[in-house]
Write an enzyme that holds these catalytic residues in place. Sequence first.
Site, PDB file in Angstrom:
ATOM      1  N   HIS A 167       9.739   0.449   8.141  1.00 52.03           N
ATOM      2  CA  HIS A 167       8.950  -0.772   8.392  1.00 52.03           C
ATOM      3  C   HIS A 167       8.913  -1.949   7.095  1.00 52.03           C
ATOM      4  O   HIS A 167       9.666  -3.022   7.442  1.00 52.03           O
ATOM      5  CB  HIS A 167       7.466  -0.853   8.724  1.00 52.03           C
ATOM      6  CG  HIS A 167       7.107   0.388   9.538  1.00 52.03           C
ATOM      7  ND1 HIS A 167       7.299   0.156  10.986  1.00 52.03           N
ATOM      8  CD2 HIS A 167       7.021   1.696   9.370  1.00 52.03           C
ATOM      9  CE1 HIS A 167       7.067   1.271  11.690  1.00 52.03           C
ATOM     10  NE2 HIS A 167       6.683   2.218  10.716  1.00 52.03           N
ATOM     11  N   ASP A 168       8.713  -1.449   6.114  1.00 52.89           N
ATOM     12  CA  ASP A 168       8.134  -2.656   4.979  1.00 52.89           C
ATOM     13  C   ASP A 168       9.351  -3.446   4.646  1.00 52.89           C
ATOM     14  O   ASP A 168       9.364  -4.526   4.390  1.00 52.89           O
ATOM     15  CB  ASP A 168       7.236  -2.098   3.994  1.00 52.89           C
ATOM     16  CG  ASP A 168       5.996  -1.636   4.534  1.00 52.89           C
ATOM     17  OD1 ASP A 168       5.375  -0.899   3.886  1.00 52.89           O
ATOM     18  OD2 ASP A 168       5.508  -2.258   5.602  1.00 52.89           O
ATOM     19  N   THR A 192       2.961  -6.137   2.826  1.00 48.79           N
ATOM     20  CA  THR A 192       3.436  -4.969   3.546  1.00 48.79           C
ATOM     21  C   THR A 192       2.135  -3.773   3.881  1.00 48.79           C
ATOM     22  O   THR A 192       2.488  -2.744   4.035  1.00 48.79           O
ATOM     23  CB  THR A 192       4.610  -4.008   3.001  1.00 48.79           C
ATOM     24  OG1 THR A 192       4.372  -3.637   1.619  1.00 48.79           O
ATOM     25  CG2 THR A 192       5.800  -5.289   2.668  1.00 48.79           C
ATOM     26  N   ASN A 246      -2.344   3.055   3.487  1.00 53.89           N
ATOM     27  CA  ASN A 246      -1.619   4.165   3.660  1.00 53.89           C
ATOM     28  C   ASN A 246      -2.552   5.169   2.802  1.00 53.89           C
ATOM     29  O   ASN A 246      -2.711   6.585   3.290  1.00 53.89           O
ATOM     30  CB  ASN A 246      -0.394   4.442   3.343  1.00 53.89           C
ATOM     31  CG  ASN A 246       0.647   3.340   4.190  1.00 53.89           C
ATOM     32  OD1 ASN A 246       0.549   3.508   5.430  1.00 53.89           O
ATOM     33  ND2 ASN A 246       1.549   2.875   3.449  1.00 53.89           N
ATOM     34  N   ASP A 299       7.356   3.502   2.924  1.00 55.30           N
ATOM     35  CA  ASP A 299       8.161   2.380   3.232  1.00 55.30           C
ATOM     36  C   ASP A 299       7.931   1.118   2.412  1.00 55.30           C
ATOM     37  O   ASP A 299       8.948   0.357   1.910  1.00 55.30           O
ATOM     38  CB  ASP A 299       8.153   2.117   4.868  1.00 55.30           C
ATOM     39  CG  ASP A 299       6.753   1.793   5.259  1.00 55.30           C
ATOM     40  OD1 ASP A 299       5.633   2.411   4.639  1.00 55.30           O
ATOM     41  OD2 ASP A 299       6.342   1.140   6.273  1.00 55.30           O
ATOM     42  N   ASP A 300       6.727   1.434   1.828  1.00 53.54           N
ATOM     43  CA  ASP A 300       6.361   0.085   0.614  1.00 53.54           C
ATOM     44  C   ASP A 300       7.320   0.472  -0.538  1.00 53.54           C
ATOM     45  O   ASP A 300       7.462  -0.595  -1.130  1.00 53.54           O
ATOM     46  CB  ASP A 300       4.945   0.400   0.255  1.00 53.54           C
ATOM     47  CG  ASP A 300       4.145   0.163   1.565  1.00 53.54           C
ATOM     48  OD1 ASP A 300       3.803   0.960   2.394  1.00 53.54           O
ATOM     49  OD2 ASP A 300       3.476  -1.094   1.595  1.00 53.54           O
ATOM     50  N   ASP A 303       0.910  -1.162  -0.066  1.00 53.53           N
ATOM     51  CA  ASP A 303       0.134  -0.038   0.055  1.00 53.53           C
ATOM     52  C   ASP A 303       0.846   1.212   0.012  1.00 53.53           C
ATOM     53  O   ASP A 303       0.796   2.021   0.791  1.00 53.53           O
ATOM     54  CB  ASP A 303      -0.967   0.085   1.329  1.00 53.53           C
ATOM     55  CG  ASP A 303      -0.275   0.076   2.427  1.00 53.53           C
ATOM     56  OD1 ASP A 303      -0.938   0.596   3.468  1.00 53.53           O
ATOM     57  OD2 ASP A 303       0.828  -0.350   2.570  1.00 53.53           O
ATOM     58  N   GLU A 362      -1.144  -2.285  15.632  1.00 52.33           N
ATOM     59  CA  GLU A 362      -0.406  -1.824  14.524  1.00 52.33           C
ATOM     60  C   GLU A 362      -1.213  -1.413  13.382  1.00 52.33           C
ATOM     61  O   GLU A 362      -2.163  -2.170  13.031  1.00 52.33           O
ATOM     62  CB  GLU A 362       0.769  -2.779  14.316  1.00 52.33           C
ATOM     63  CG  GLU A 362       1.716  -2.370  13.182  1.00 52.33           C
ATOM     64  CD  GLU A 362       0.942  -2.571  11.842  1.00 52.33           C
ATOM     65  OE1 GLU A 362       0.230  -3.858  11.648  1.00 52.33           O
ATOM     66  OE2 GLU A 362       1.243  -1.904  10.848  1.00 52.33           O
ATOM     67  N   PHE A 363      -0.732  -0.495  12.589  1.00 57.17           N
ATOM     68  CA  PHE A 363      -1.904   0.075  11.334  1.00 57.17           C
ATOM     69  C   PHE A 363      -2.439  -0.997  10.500  1.00 57.17           C
ATOM     70  O   PHE A 363      -3.566  -1.283  10.191  1.00 57.17           O
ATOM     71  CB  PHE A 363      -1.032   1.246  10.597  1.00 57.17           C
ATOM     72  CG  PHE A 363      -1.946   1.682   9.340  1.00 57.17           C
ATOM     73  CD1 PHE A 363      -1.594   1.208   8.250  1.00 57.17           C
ATOM     74  CD2 PHE A 363      -3.029   2.523   9.614  1.00 57.17           C
ATOM     75  CE1 PHE A 363      -2.382   1.729   7.108  1.00 57.17           C
ATOM     76  CE2 PHE A 363      -3.596   3.087   8.554  1.00 57.17           C
ATOM     77  CZ  PHE A 363      -3.225   2.671   7.474  1.00 57.17           C
ATOM     78  N   ASN A 364      -1.527  -1.752   9.745  1.00 55.59           N
ATOM     79  CA  ASN A 364      -1.870  -2.913   8.748  1.00 55.59           C
ATOM     80  C   ASN A 364      -2.819  -3.891   9.602  1.00 55.59           C
ATOM     81  O   ASN A 364      -3.744  -4.330   8.701  1.00 55.59           O
ATOM     82  CB  ASN A 364      -0.634  -3.411   8.420  1.00 55.59           C
ATOM     83  CG  ASN A 364       0.120  -2.803   7.338  1.00 55.59           C
ATOM     84  OD1 ASN A 364      -0.059  -1.702   6.951  1.00 55.59           O
ATOM     85  ND2 ASN A 364       1.527  -3.295   7.172  1.00 55.59           N
ATOM     86  N   ASN A 412       0.850   1.389  17.057  1.00 59.56           N
ATOM     87  CA  ASN A 412       1.031   2.631  16.338  1.00 59.56           C
ATOM     88  C   ASN A 412      -0.042   3.418  16.130  1.00 59.56           C
ATOM     89  O   ASN A 412      -0.019   4.574  15.521  1.00 59.56           O
ATOM     90  CB  ASN A 412       2.093   2.647  15.467  1.00 59.56           C
ATOM     91  CG  ASN A 412       1.674   1.605  14.350  1.00 59.56           C
ATOM     92  OD1 ASN A 412       0.661   1.224  14.123  1.00 59.56           O
ATOM     93  ND2 ASN A 412       2.671   1.831  13.196  1.00 59.56           N
TER      94      ASN A 412
HETATM   95  O1  RIB Z   1       2.414   0.405  10.905  1.00 60.39           O
HETATM   96  C1  RIB Z   1       3.280   0.368   9.785  1.00 60.39           C
HETATM   97  C2  RIB Z   1       2.838  -0.156   8.671  1.00 60.39           C
HETATM   98  O2  RIB Z   1       1.570   0.519   8.162  1.00 60.39           O
HETATM   99  C3  RIB Z   1       3.687  -0.030   7.290  1.00 60.39           C
HETATM  100  O3  RIB Z   1       3.334  -0.731   6.355  1.00 60.39           O
HETATM  101  C4  RIB Z   1       3.168   1.222   6.482  1.00 60.39           C
HETATM  102  O4  RIB Z   1       3.339   1.392   5.217  1.00 60.39           O
HETATM  103  C5  RIB Z   1       1.769   1.323   6.670  1.00 60.39           C
HETATM  104  O5  RIB Z   1       1.388   0.537   5.938  1.00 60.39           O
HETATM  105 CA    CA Z   2       2.902  -0.590   4.226  1.00 57.85          CA
END
Ligand code: RIB
Ligand code: CA
Length: 310
Positions: free
Chosen positions: A239-240, A124, A39, A14-15, A10, A164-166, A158
Amino acid sequence: MAVPVILDCDPGHDDAFAIWLAAGDPNLNLLGITTVGGNGQLAQTTRNAQVVCTVAGIRDVPIAAGADSPLTRTLQTAGDIHGASALDGPVPPEPDVDLDPRGAVQLLHDLLTDSPQPVVVIATGPLTNIALLLRIHPQVRTKIKEIAWMGGSTGRGNVTPYAEFNCWVDPEAAAVVVAAGLRFSMVGLNVTHLALVTPEVLDQLAAVGNATSAFAVELLKFFRASYQEAEGMAAPPLHDPVAVALVAVPEIVTTVHTRLDIELHGPETVGATSVDLHNKLGRPANAHVAVDLDADRFWKTVEDAIRRMR
Ligand code: RIB
Ligand code: CA
């Protein structure tokens, strides 16, 4: 022999590095890229994947758009980190790579079916596309060697204190994928926060000296400002690409085979990844969870991959 991989992502700053690492590392053979809402909205993350491939001259990898929303929930994006376009910072070039008309689930199905050997699916973003693939085409399970996911955390979250977001965007999808019984690796915040973009890392990336590294540095300057503002972190965690590094050079990331469950209902904890590191619940292990990172080797691997881009 290079490991065949498909990257579901997404983009997302970082992707972008996950794409460049998957395309550039000699241990990997990137068969395809699929995109998901996360994202940013799906149209944004998809265009951003095209932009990232255009910048690097990645022209032989099919890109297909997937789910624009989670399985059951409303999409929540991450503009506070990635900006309005989901890839804010440098002015993006007009993409010169087209989209594959098949869509993500069909492209995943076809690439897995056609591959002469089992494929590692690296994700990711939210796991919506992967959950849909397993539900619609369960027969492809035999062609999936592993699912390696950047998501979750063995500690704090986060987006909420514990999510965590994903995972938080689509916890139902994460639960479906974890329950599928395939080899599942989770690279969570507890490890990605060891991949910090320090000034020294930024200087090393800039010294690569090609068009991709120049674009990458501009992305990271925006990403750094976002993390400083949103999280009070001077050096942002990238992260990714850590999930990609796990597949490319497994010894860089230390994992433990343990129990992973996804919280779907807790009013304060929905989207949390419950990692039973000390086997308190006595449930069978079902995931390989990252617990450490060789950060120096990680950054060298990332730099070497970007050096192979345009
Ligand atoms: O929490 C970090 C993740 O969420 C990473 O993959 C960032 O790109 C977002 O998608
Ligand atoms: Ca991502």
